[in-house]
Design a protein around this motif. Structure first.
Motif: not given
Lengths: 135, 135
Positions: A26-28, A49-56, A77-83, A90-96
């Motif tokens: 989500q764009q933060h 660790e890096t602050g750059r989002v990496c998926y599988w 920017v911030e990670l949230r975990v659900d209940c 993932l609250r992120v800043d998306q480039e482009g």
């Protein structure tokens, strides 16, 4: 990030039988939901660790550093975990653009409920032509 | 909703091997991401036809009309389908709280990336005690 703190975050996440957890990006600042992808423990660790989002990447069976080909990276920017721990936000800043189609978000087709809906219509324009992303 | 329009929407969704599609619920006006759950074709059809969000409960193996016990219903404002059709975004109007813990959103634990993070901290308060939801 210390090992103890990282371990505590990983312990709150319930990976599924394939070792994956669903990750919503989500764009933060605007609140726009950009995409849903999956992370394994290695991807989540690298992201924290890096602050750059990496998926599988389930299709490629490999770590997928978002933007590695297109340049359209996501900064965490911030990670949230659900209940129940089976989804992270993932609250992120998306480039482009987040979508491989060149749109800001992957959720670009919309329908209203109930009678009178016109079915799915495109509500988000292409802002970067895919050939410029992957050319 | 006519059968043709409904069929067109269902055709855009790629249900997984379990017949399910991931569904993200987002408050339509504030942008708050509330929860992630799953839908089968019956749940998605009912949601589109009635405008009241219905999921598939994987734990109970049954349709789950959100709020059927707690009263915390979700009214569908707009459905979005992502680029590859394996996730839907439900833009909803959430009555009360989305989370069974009595919080507005299930994503109430947060961590920042990088060194210096304090690990997961609770960032969303309980606004309705669970005993009032399920008492």
């Amino acid at each position: 990030m210390s090992g103890g703190v990282l371990d505590a975050i990983l312990a709150a996440v319930r990976f599924n039988d394939d070792g994956l957890v669903a990750a919503i990006a989500q764009q933060h600042d605007t609140g726009e939901v950009l995409m849903l992808a999956w992370m394994n423990a290695a991807a989540l660790t690298e992201t924290l660790e890096t602050g750059r989002v990496c998926y599988w990447s389930r299709s490629r069976g490999a770590l997928w550093r978002k933007g590695e080909r297109s340049g359209q990276t996501q900064r965490l920017v911030e990670l949230r975990v659900d209940c129940d721990g089976d989804t992270v936000l993932l609250r992120v800043d998306q480039e482009g653009v987040a979508c491989h189609t060149g749109r800001r978000t992957c959720f670009y087709r919309a329908a209203a409920p109930g009678p009178g809906t016109g079915g799915l219509v495109e509500v988000v324009p292409v802002t970067t032509p895919p050939e410029r992303l992957y050319g």
